[in-house]
Design an enzyme around this catalytic site. Structure first.
Site, PDB file in Angstrom:
ATOM      1  N   ASN A  94       0.814  -1.215   0.000  1.00 19.17           N
ATOM      2  CA  ASN A  94       0.000   0.000   0.000  1.00 19.17           C
ATOM      3  C   ASN A  94       0.849   1.267   0.000  1.00 19.17           C
ATOM      4  O   ASN A  94       0.319   2.375  -0.090  1.00 19.17           O
ATOM      5  CB  ASN A  94      -0.895  -0.065   1.264  1.00 19.17           C
ATOM      6  N   TYR A 159       2.737   9.893 -11.395  1.00 16.62           N
ATOM      7  CA  TYR A 159       1.905   9.041 -10.529  1.00 16.62           C
ATOM      8  C   TYR A 159       1.143   7.997 -11.352  1.00 16.62           C
ATOM      9  O   TYR A 159       1.145   6.807 -11.020  1.00 16.62           O
ATOM     10  CB  TYR A 159       0.943   9.954  -9.754  1.00 16.62           C
ATOM     11  N   LYS A 163       1.502   3.996 -11.176  1.00 11.84           N
ATOM     12  CA  LYS A 163       0.349   3.160 -10.803  1.00 11.84           C
ATOM     13  C   LYS A 163      -0.020   2.194 -11.932  1.00 11.84           C
ATOM     14  O   LYS A 163      -0.567   1.118 -11.680  1.00 11.84           O
ATOM     15  CB  LYS A 163      -0.838   4.034 -10.411  1.00 11.84           C
ATOM     16  N   THR A 198      -9.737  18.403   0.527  1.00 15.07           N
ATOM     17  CA  THR A 198      -9.709  19.795   0.090  1.00 15.07           C
ATOM     18  C   THR A 198      -8.357  20.443   0.371  1.00 15.07           C
ATOM     19  O   THR A 198      -8.088  21.548  -0.074  1.00 15.07           O
ATOM     20  CB  THR A 198     -10.825  20.606   0.769  1.00 15.07           C
TER      21      THR A 198
HETATM   22  N1  LIG Z   1      -6.119   8.380  -0.859  1.00 17.26           N
HETATM   23  C1  LIG Z   1      -6.504   8.393  -2.115  1.00 17.26           C
HETATM   24  O1  LIG Z   1      -7.337   9.202  -2.567  1.00 17.26           O
HETATM   25  C2  LIG Z   1      -5.946   7.361  -3.065  1.00 17.26           C
HETATM   26  C3  LIG Z   1      -6.469   7.264  -4.369  1.00 17.26           C
HETATM   27  C4  LIG Z   1      -5.944   6.326  -5.239  1.00 17.26           C
HETATM   28  C5  LIG Z   1      -4.928   5.475  -4.808  1.00 17.26           C
HETATM   29  N2  LIG Z   1      -4.433   5.575  -3.549  1.00 17.26           N
HETATM   30  C6  LIG Z   1      -3.353   4.687  -3.153  1.00 17.26           C
HETATM   31  O2  LIG Z   1      -3.709   3.964  -1.999  1.00 17.26           O
HETATM   32  C7  LIG Z   1      -2.553   3.798  -1.147  1.00 17.26           C
HETATM   33  C8  LIG Z   1      -2.830   4.399   0.229  1.00 17.26           C
HETATM   34  O3  LIG Z   1      -3.304   5.711   0.088  1.00 17.26           O
HETATM   35  P1  LIG Z   1      -3.234   6.731   1.299  1.00 17.26           P
HETATM   36  O4  LIG Z   1      -3.835   8.020   0.833  1.00 17.26           O
HETATM   37  O5  LIG Z   1      -3.722   6.082   2.535  1.00 17.26           O
HETATM   38  O6  LIG Z   1      -1.648   6.828   1.317  1.00 17.26           O
HETATM   39  P2  LIG Z   1      -0.680   7.918   1.839  1.00 17.26           P
HETATM   40  O7  LIG Z   1       0.006   8.458   0.639  1.00 17.26           O
HETATM   41  O8  LIG Z   1      -1.316   8.850   2.789  1.00 17.26           O
HETATM   42  O9  LIG Z   1       0.279   6.963   2.691  1.00 17.26           O
HETATM   43  C9  LIG Z   1       1.156   6.079   2.134  1.00 17.26           C
HETATM   44  C10 LIG Z   1       2.041   5.481   3.241  1.00 17.26           C
HETATM   45  O10 LIG Z   1       3.236   5.067   2.598  1.00 17.26           O
HETATM   46  C11 LIG Z   1       4.326   5.390   3.446  1.00 17.26           C
HETATM   47  N3  LIG Z   1       5.541   5.486   2.651  1.00 17.26           N
HETATM   48  C12 LIG Z   1       5.827   6.402   1.682  1.00 17.26           C
HETATM   49  N4  LIG Z   1       7.048   6.175   1.165  1.00 17.26           N
HETATM   50  C13 LIG Z   1       7.558   5.088   1.822  1.00 17.26           C
HETATM   51  C14 LIG Z   1       8.775   4.365   1.728  1.00 17.26           C
HETATM   52  N5  LIG Z   1       9.739   4.713   0.859  1.00 17.26           N
HETATM   53  N6  LIG Z   1       8.954   3.296   2.545  1.00 17.26           N
HETATM   54  C15 LIG Z   1       7.996   2.945   3.441  1.00 17.26           C
HETATM   55  N7  LIG Z   1       6.815   3.588   3.559  1.00 17.26           N
HETATM   56  C16 LIG Z   1       6.599   4.659   2.752  1.00 17.26           C
HETATM   57  C17 LIG Z   1       3.937   6.710   4.086  1.00 17.26           C
HETATM   58  O11 LIG Z   1       4.678   6.969   5.276  1.00 17.26           O
HETATM   59  C18 LIG Z   1       2.438   6.492   4.348  1.00 17.26           C
HETATM   60  O12 LIG Z   1       2.199   5.931   5.619  1.00 17.26           O
HETATM   61  C19 LIG Z   1      -1.393   4.496  -1.870  1.00 17.26           C
HETATM   62  O13 LIG Z   1      -0.670   3.532  -2.619  1.00 17.26           O
HETATM   63  C20 LIG Z   1      -2.102   5.467  -2.777  1.00 17.26           C
HETATM   64  O14 LIG Z   1      -1.341   5.807  -3.916  1.00 17.26           O
HETATM   65  C21 LIG Z   1      -4.927   6.500  -2.659  1.00 17.26           C
END
Ligand SMILES: NC(=O)c1ccc[n+]([C@@H]2O[C@H](COP(=O)([O-])OP(=O)(O)OC[C@H]3O[C@@H](n4cnc5c(N)ncnc54)[C@H](O)[C@@H]3O)[C@@H](O)[C@H]2O)c1
Length: 254
Positions: A94, A159, A163, A198
């Site tokens: 994740n 991004y 993805k 937001t």
């Molecule tokens: N939130 C959204 O709207 C959304 C939409 C589409 C996809 N996603 C995907 O879902 C997943 C979770 O989303 P979110 O918003 O909860 O994520 P986020 O971006 O808030 O958190 C991602 C986590 O990854 C950790 N992280 C980042 N780089 C790292 C590294 N090098 N090593 C170890 N840990 C690392 C961060 O500390 C964080 O806890 C992500 O892959 C994101 O791209 C989220």
């Protein structure tokens, strides 16, 4: 500790959830713990709030801190999980990085960092857990992608490229590991209410423009995604592999 027999759901199983210090990852930990799994969290950030949340469900929860783009760190963490919890049955990858940038302003450094956080980490963690899963003849790998790969959302070239790479990884690797009882799937997630959306200028536009034409007129909530993660993690989901499952209220009709 080796667990020979499994009860219903994920009882006796061990799930490693990466990037679970905040947001969706925390919801996945709670949901998989409710299904009976022991939980290992790997994140570059301090995950003590997630540990506290999961502790109300199970005492079999551990957090491991480190940068998952560094090979030695990944080896160390995966070895520690196997030592502390006995096995790894489920990997929910994740880890992610979200950053809006018009292509004209996007630097090579930003590009490389995005690909590294999204794809190097996926390669390294999967490489490290697969030998354990192969020995067990069981594994579930679930990688978090984004519905922007279907929508082609602007200002996110790095991004969306990263993805999309996750989907290629899943499609190809599924064919190599299916014979070991291991499935691998991606979930393409829509804008999720993990934090105040937001705060992000791009998300303000998304909220205004994207949610009304969705089939379901609300943003994804972490528990919506967690339900799909839990389903794919189950032994009963053994026939589903190599897929990208879209969870975004019908914004993209993939
Ligand atoms: N939130 C959204 O709207 C959304 C939409 C589409 C996809 N996603 C995907 O879902 C997943 C979770 O989303 P979110 O918003 O909860 O994520 P986020 O971006 O808030 O958190 C991602 C986590 O990854 C950790 N992280 C980042 N780089 C790292 C590294 N090098 N090593 C170890 N840990 C690392 C961060 O500390 C964080 O806890 C992500 O892959 C994101 O791209 C989220």
């Amino acid at each position: 500790m080796q667990i020979a027999q499994f009860e219903e759901g994920l009882h006796g199983r061990v799930a490693l959830i990466t990037g679970a210090a905040v947001g969706n990852g925390r919801a996945f930990c709670e949901r998989l713990a409710e299904e009976g799994a022991a939980i290992a969290i790997a994140d570059i950030a301090d995950a003590s709030e997630t540990v506290a949340a999961v502790s109300s469900i199970t005492d079999r929860v551990r957090a491991y801190q480190g940068d998952l783009t560094i090979p030695e760190t990944v080896e160390r963490i995966v070895a520690a999980v196997a030592r502390d919890l006995g096995r790894i049955d489920v990997l929910v990858h994740n880890v992610g990085l979200y950053e809006e940038e018009p292509f004209d302003l996007l630097t090579f450094e930003q590009w490389k960092r995005m690909l590294s956080v999204s794809l190097d980490s996926l390669f390294l963690v999967t490489h490290a857990v697969l030998p354990l899963m192969k020995r067990q003849n069981f594994g579930r790998i679930i990688a978090l992608s984004s519905d922007t790969v279907w929508l082609g959302t602007p200002y996110l070239v790095h991004y969306v490229t990263a993805k999309s790479g996750i989907i290629g990884f899943v499609r190809s690797l599924a064919a190599e590991i299916g014979g070991y009882g291991i499935t691998i799937n991606a979930i393409t997630v829509g804008l999720t209410a993990t934090q105040d959306p937001t705060d992000r200028p791009m998300n303000r536009a998304l909220l205004k423009d994207i949610i009304p034409p969705q089939c379901i007129h609300r943003a994804d909530e972490p528990h919506d995604i967690a339900n799909v993660v839990a389903f794919l993690a189950m032994p009963a989901a053994s026939i589903i592999t190599g897929q990208a499952i879209n969870v975004d209220g019908g914004s993209a009709r993939h």
